[in-house]
Design an enzyme around this catalytic site. Structure first.
Site, short mmCIF file in Angstrom:
data_model
loop_
_atom_site.label_atom_id
_atom_site.label_comp_id
_atom_site.label_asym_id
_atom_site.label_seq_id
_atom_site.Cartn_x
_atom_site.Cartn_y
_atom_site.Cartn_z
N GLU A 309 0.81 -1.21 0.00
CA GLU A 309 0.00 0.00 0.00
C GLU A 309 0.85 1.26 0.00
O GLU A 309 0.45 2.29 -0.57
CB GLU A 309 -0.93 0.01 1.23
CG GLU A 309 -1.97 -1.09 1.26
CD GLU A 309 -3.16 -0.80 0.37
OE1 GLU A 309 -3.41 0.39 0.07
OE2 GLU A 309 -3.83 -1.76 -0.03
N ASP A 327 -8.37 5.69 -8.00
CA ASP A 327 -9.05 4.39 -8.18
C ASP A 327 -10.56 4.51 -8.11
O ASP A 327 -11.27 3.50 -8.03
CB ASP A 327 -8.56 3.38 -7.14
CG ASP A 327 -8.89 3.79 -5.71
OD1 ASP A 327 -9.35 4.94 -5.50
OD2 ASP A 327 -8.66 2.97 -4.79
N THR A 332 -7.81 8.17 -0.16
CA THR A 332 -7.36 6.97 0.54
C THR A 332 -6.40 7.41 1.63
O THR A 332 -5.49 8.19 1.36
CB THR A 332 -6.66 6.00 -0.42
OG1 THR A 332 -7.60 5.55 -1.40
CG2 THR A 332 -6.09 4.81 0.32
#
Length: 525
Positions: A309, A327, A332
């Protein structure tokens, strides 16, 4: 759950304008049926997969069998049943069957000793902040307001007054209301009843003609959370024809689109640990004493996720991380990639604010609610990013990230893996998949990936070979990743998890060496 009305007493009735509006806002069913007569057995059946022989409205009935609440609580989720006019929290009182408005015969969960008293509350405890609701809630109005003693019009008004706020919230918060009746108002075997579902992922105006019953609802809920179906729910058809499957997979709590049910795990043969002696004898054998809940193994799992990640083994440095990675999930951030578009970032900030009001992120809660379900930055932007960085130095925010990681991803995935007979590597594979794909049941969420794998190989708990099953799971995981451009690099599977699996390291025991995105990493011990 409402009471004792024929299908035609509700559907199209001028006395039920709000209920019929729910059918337009969500989905309705023209071939839905109660389980039995009289009332009590239906509540027990919906909650546990069996009437347990209940053929009366007598009180009390007490059981020790498994049930939905016990399943949810045992897999890291939560359950509360809310009964209007319950005498007190946790009460096992039978009620006065009319004098107080509450009747235990309409409270199925209180009959089960393994459902804790803390899951049995009065409706006055139903939260006004719907983000604080448990994973699954049951609501029972009192005898006047559930149409048992009162009129259809009275029940309709009660629903609008008490649950419409939740219904409107649910549409954008990965949640849904399932409204049904216990039985019709006769003693016929057909027992046709009205049922509606409204909320996020539900096709507005959908009209199902499929044959369903209370066991179908239970099976649907169990499939949503990866739970083994109980009793007659195992052979019941889950509700699959009302969901809007065109939406992106979402990771928030609540109701997600239903998919083809996964096959429930069977117990390992008596006297044989799941996985078998051959697996334990393989090179780098599984260490049965240290699963992924062991603190050292859990830290290894966090480092592995962080390498994929964040391109770093320093997972604790990721509390401050936040960006839009393109995405389609908005921002995020944090240690497992909480997303503004999937509900888990909202849940995180709500938890943080509950614990520490006035924190730097609290002011962004309205914007997070509005952008949930989209990739929008409206109301967020650079100010939100700066506030996130500031909050990341607060131990309370760090702990909130840890707790939400465990509640939503770590605990459910590891528990599911243990039930499937998997050792630490398999537990990590489940966890990593749930972090990226979410805990839903559509084909590219964790539940769908697992279901696909189980079509090709049996889990160890079903007597299958652990390596064979994990290869099938990783095949399904890789296929799901390749459906999204943002995840077309599958190195976290190919040059990480498959490396450990090929070495027979089912215990995920160090030393570990792998690559993600071409970068090499090592955990020496």
């Amino acid at each position: 759950m409402e009471e004792n009305k024929f299908y035609d007493d509700i559907v199209g009735s001028k006395d039920a304008p709000y209920i019929n509006s729910l059918a337009k806002q969500g989905a309705s069913f023209s071939d839905f049926h109660g389980t039995t007569h009289p009332s009590q057995g239906n509540y027990v059946a919906l909650y546990s997969g069996s009437t347990h022989g209940v053929a009366d409205d007598d009180c009390p009935h007490d059981f020790s069998a498994d049930n939905l609440g016990h399943q949810l609580l045992g897999s890291g989720h939560s359950f509360i049943g809310y009964s209007e006019d319950l005498p007190s929290a946790g009460s096992k009182d039978c009620g006065d069957d009319g004098d107080s408005g509450y009747a235990r015969k309409h409270n199925g969960w209180v009959d089960f000793a393994n459902t804790p008293a803390s899951s049995n509350l009065g409706f006055d405890r139903f939260p006004s902040d719907y983000g604080k609701l448990p994973t699954v809630s049951f609501v029972t109005p009192n005898l006047d307001n559930d149409m048992h003693d009162g009129s259809v019009k009275q029940g309709d008004s009660w629903l609008k007054k008490n649950l419409d706020g939740y219904v409107q919230w649910a549409k954008t918060h990965n949640s849904a209301l399932m409204l049904t009746w216990d039985e019709d108002d006769g003693d016929d075997s057909d027992n046709q009843i009205a049922t509606m579902v409204v909320g996020d992922h539900v096709q507005p105006g959908a009209k199902s003609k499929a044959h369903y019953n209370h066991y179908s609802l239970l099976r649907t809920l169990e499939d949503m959370y990866g739970l083994a179906p109980l009793g007659k729910a195992a052979s019941a058809k889950p509700v699959t024809d009302i969901w809007n499957t065109s939406v992106a997979p979402r990771k928030g709590k609540g109701v997600a689109p239903a998919a083809a049910p996964a096959r429930p795990p069977a117990p390992a043969p008596a006297g044989k640990a799941a996985g078998g002696a051959a697996d334990r004898a393989a090179g780098g054998a599984a260490d049965s004493a240290a699963d992924l809940t062991d603190p050292h193994k859990k830290d290894i799992a966090m480092q592995l996720v962080s390498s994929a990640e964040n391109s770093s083994l320093d997972w604790k440095a990721q509390y401050t991380y936040v960006e839009d990675i393109g995405d389609g999930r908005g921002y995020t951030g944090g240690i497992v990639g909480f997303c503004s578009g999937t509900g888990d970032m909202l849940d995180l900030v709500q938890l943080y604010t509950q614990r520490e009001p006035g924190n730097p992120l609290a002011a962004y809660l309205p914007a997070l609610r509005k952008v949930n379900g989209s990739d929008s930055h409206a109301g967020l932007g650079s100010g939100f990013v700066s506030a996130w960085h500031t909050a990341a130095s607060d131990p309370a925010f760090q702990q909130a990230q840890n707790d939400e990681r465990d509640r939503v991803y770590f605990t459910p995935s590891v528990d599911r893996a243990k039930q499937d007979g998997l050792h630490a590597l398999g537990q990590f594979s489940y966890y990593d998949a749930m972090v990226m794909h979410g805990p839903g049941t559509d084909p590219v969420s964790f539940g769908g990936i697992r279901a696909t794998a189980m079509k090709h190989a049996r889990t160890p708990a079903q007597g299958g070979d652990e390596k064979t099953y994990l290869n099938a799971f990783l095949d399904a995981r890789k296929a799901a990743m390749l459906t999204e451009a943002a995840h077309d690099d599958t190195s976290r599977v190919d040059t990480e998890q498959r490396v450990f699996l090929a070495a027979g390291n089912l215990g995920l025991n160090p030393p570990l060496s792998w690559k993600t995105y071409g970068d090499p990493y090592t955990i020496a011990r």
